[in-house]
Motif scaffolding. Structure first.
Motif, mmCIF file in Angstrom:
data_model
loop_
_atom_site.group_PDB
_atom_site.id
_atom_site.type_symbol
_atom_site.label_atom_id
_atom_site.label_comp_id
_atom_site.label_asym_id
_atom_site.label_seq_id
_atom_site.Cartn_x
_atom_site.Cartn_y
_atom_site.Cartn_z
ATOM 1 N N ASN A 1 0.817 -1.218 0.000
ATOM 2 C CA ASN A 1 0.000 0.000 0.000
ATOM 3 C C ASN A 1 0.852 1.271 0.000
ATOM 4 O O ASN A 1 0.423 2.326 0.460
ATOM 5 N N GLY A 2 2.083 1.142 -0.529
ATOM 6 C CA GLY A 2 2.989 2.285 -0.588
ATOM 7 C C GLY A 2 3.717 2.565 0.705
ATOM 8 O O GLY A 2 4.477 3.535 0.793
ATOM 9 N N VAL B 1 0.594 15.812 0.134
ATOM 10 C CA VAL B 1 0.268 15.987 -1.280
ATOM 11 C C VAL B 1 -0.266 17.391 -1.523
ATOM 12 O O VAL B 1 0.157 18.085 -2.463
ATOM 13 N N GLU B 2 -1.192 17.837 -0.694
ATOM 14 C CA GLU B 2 -1.774 19.173 -0.855
ATOM 15 C C GLU B 2 -0.714 20.259 -0.705
ATOM 16 O O GLU B 2 -0.690 21.234 -1.478
ATOM 17 N N ASP B 3 0.162 20.116 0.268
ATOM 18 C CA ASP B 3 1.223 21.108 0.477
ATOM 19 C C ASP B 3 2.181 21.136 -0.710
ATOM 20 O O ASP B 3 2.688 22.212 -1.087
ATOM 21 N N PRO C 1 -3.345 5.440 -5.873
ATOM 22 C CA PRO C 1 -2.056 5.727 -6.495
ATOM 23 C C PRO C 1 -2.045 7.156 -7.030
ATOM 24 O O PRO C 1 -2.990 7.578 -7.712
ATOM 25 N N THR C 2 -0.993 7.881 -6.710
ATOM 26 C CA THR C 2 -0.926 9.317 -7.015
ATOM 27 C C THR C 2 0.422 9.634 -7.654
ATOM 28 O O THR C 2 1.452 9.097 -7.245
ATOM 29 N N VAL D 1 2.320 7.454 -3.327
ATOM 30 C CA VAL D 1 2.501 8.748 -4.006
ATOM 31 C C VAL D 1 3.894 8.790 -4.634
ATOM 32 O O VAL D 1 4.900 8.661 -3.938
ATOM 33 N N ALA D 2 3.940 8.966 -5.951
ATOM 34 C CA ALA D 2 5.205 9.022 -6.688
ATOM 35 C C ALA D 2 5.530 10.452 -7.084
ATOM 36 O O ALA D 2 4.684 11.164 -7.627
#
Length: 463
Positions: A257-258, A316-318, A342-343, A363-364
């Motif tokens: 799950n990353g 991610v938002e930041d 997945p991002t 998140v990549a």
């Protein structure tokens, strides 16, 4: 202490934490057991670790389901994790005697000189939730077989896993106190490390936790091994097999799950193949099946806790607010459970969470570079140094680039992975010391220099 299913948000079971008296009793039991355990012949210790491997295989489905229900790992991955734990038991059952045999060193005539590898005592292992069996067994298999005893302070969200691991050693026939679980919070760790009965400590966890554990161990003059966070680069050079790189890259980013220290997190891609790689990589990330972790067809289950998913989303938002572009995903899924898709982020600024911190989820961060020198610079432009993956069909170039990467491990045309036969660990803020292979079994032993003069030879020389 709650065992909570992150896929359903239901409390599975509640456990009473060990109080001060219980901790004291367990420490004393470990101390007393060590005095007897260290005297056991290496052949007996090898027999027992082999038996532990058998117990794991016989109960792999049960232990896998505990993992999946407690921290959200897809069931197929959980079964593989139990099998890998059995493998590391087999490995040290076969090789521990060889690794621990006296090392003869020639010095002078009439002198027998050698290094004797002897256990240190009870070792405290502070372990995380993401690989709740494997990370414990890669500590326990070598160290118990070396003659030490282990005390486990596991992550508070996996108490069932912690107790199940203790059960494995009990079922295998280890004496009481050879491996003990402490159901305690992090606030107890400093006192346990400071206790005179603890000889050493090991941690797998965050850099912040590592600094705290390392400081406490250091001030008490106790050996420590720290396997900390990572933000591993995945370097794609112009002559790489792009299809293979994209497919493996998606797997390397989303495995567990990353939530893996050695997951590929920063994708450093040469400009010549950037567009082709992005197209295939995005397709692979999109094709991941998100769902019930108990379903064999699921690739990605929930994040281990709701708060961890919320923290990941905030990163991610930041990063987007700092200037990164969102290419895929980027929002928690509207469903029961702590699910994050997945991002993919591109145009990632250096001074953003995706550029400088560890993203512990699927998140990549993708970076475009113009040449090999820039790829190396980008790969090293971070405080972490755990692992790295390089993709090229030029073996000579691969070796040259690998030597320039600042990390504890480099894999060429393969994702970074742990293997009982190879030393595992990092540099920089990813920690110090090594686990696995013969290097791991030597971390917590006294490398004692022995010098034995043959008295009869001495007398003859005197006469």
């Amino acid at each position: 202490m709650e065992s909570l299913n992150p896929a359903t948000e239901e409390v599975i079971e509640t456990f009473d934490a060990d109080d001060e008296r219980s901790v004291e009793e367990k420490l004393q039991q470990a101390h007393e057991t060590y005095e007897e355990w260290k005297q056991q012949p290496i052949e007996e210790r090898q027999r027992l670790i082999s038996k532990a491997g058998e117990v794991l295989r016989e109960n792999k489905q049960k232990y896998a389901e505990i993992m999946t229900k407690e921290m959200g790992k897809p069931i197929s991955s959980a079964v593989s994790e139990v099998e890998k734990c059995a493998w590391v038991c087999d490995y040290y059952a076969e090789h521990a005697g060889e690794f621990l045999q006296d090392e003869r060193i020639g010095t002078e005539p009439g002198v027998e000189s050698y290094i004797s590898y002897e256990p240190l005592g009870p070792v405290l292992a502070v372990m995380p939730w993401n690989f709740p069996f494997w990370q414990v067994f890669r500590f326990a298999a070598p160290n118990l077989t070396a003659g030490n005893v282990g005390l486990l302070k596991h992550a508070s969200n996996v108490p069932q896993c912690a107790l199940a691991i203790q059960e494995v050693f009990e079922e295998a026939g280890y004496p009481e106190g050879a491996f003990t679980t402490l159901l305690v919070g992090s606030d107890t760790v400093e006192d346990v490390i400071s206790d005179d009965r603890i000889a050493a400590t090991t941690l797998t966890g965050s850099t912040g936790a590592g600094r705290s554990i390392g400081e406490n161990a250091g001030k008490n003059l106790k050996n420590s091994v720290l396997e900390l966070g990572g933000s591993d680069p995945f370097v794609v050079l112009p002559d790489a097999d792009i299809e293979d790189a994209a497919q493996t890259g998606a797997q390397a980013r989303c495995i567990n799950n990353g939530q893996s220290c050695i997951a590929a997190k920063r994708f450093v891609v040469h400009d010549d193949v950037y567009d082709e790689f992005m197209e295939k990589f995005t397709e692979e990330m999109e094709s991941m099946t998100i769902g019930d972790p108990m379903d064999e067809d699921t690739d990605i289950g929930p994040q281990a806790r709701e708060d961890l998913m919320e923290g990941l989303h905030e990163q991610v938002e930041d990063s987007i607010e700092a200037g990164a572009s969102l290419e895929l995903g980027g929002e928690p899924l509207d469903r029961e459970g702590a699910y994050y898709p997945p991002t993919i982020l591109t145009d990632v600024p250096d001074e953003s969470p995706a550029g400088e911190d560890e993203m512990f989820g699927p998140v990549a961060s993708v970076f475009r570079v113009s040449d090999t020198e820039e790829a190396i610079e980008r790969a090293n432009k971070i405080r972490f140094g755990l692992g790295a993956s390089i993709w090229t069909q030029d073996k000579t170039q691969a070796k040259e680039v690998a030597r320039e990467i600042e990390s504890g491990m480099v894999f060429v045309n393969e994702l970074v992975k742990s293997d009982p036969r190879l030393p595992f660990g990092g540099v920089k803020d990813s920690g110090y010391g090594r686990e696995l292979a013969h290097h791991g079994i030597h971390e917590f032993v006294n490398e004692k220099t022995m010098w034995v003069t043959d008295v009869s030879d001495t007398d003859e020389m005197v006469e």
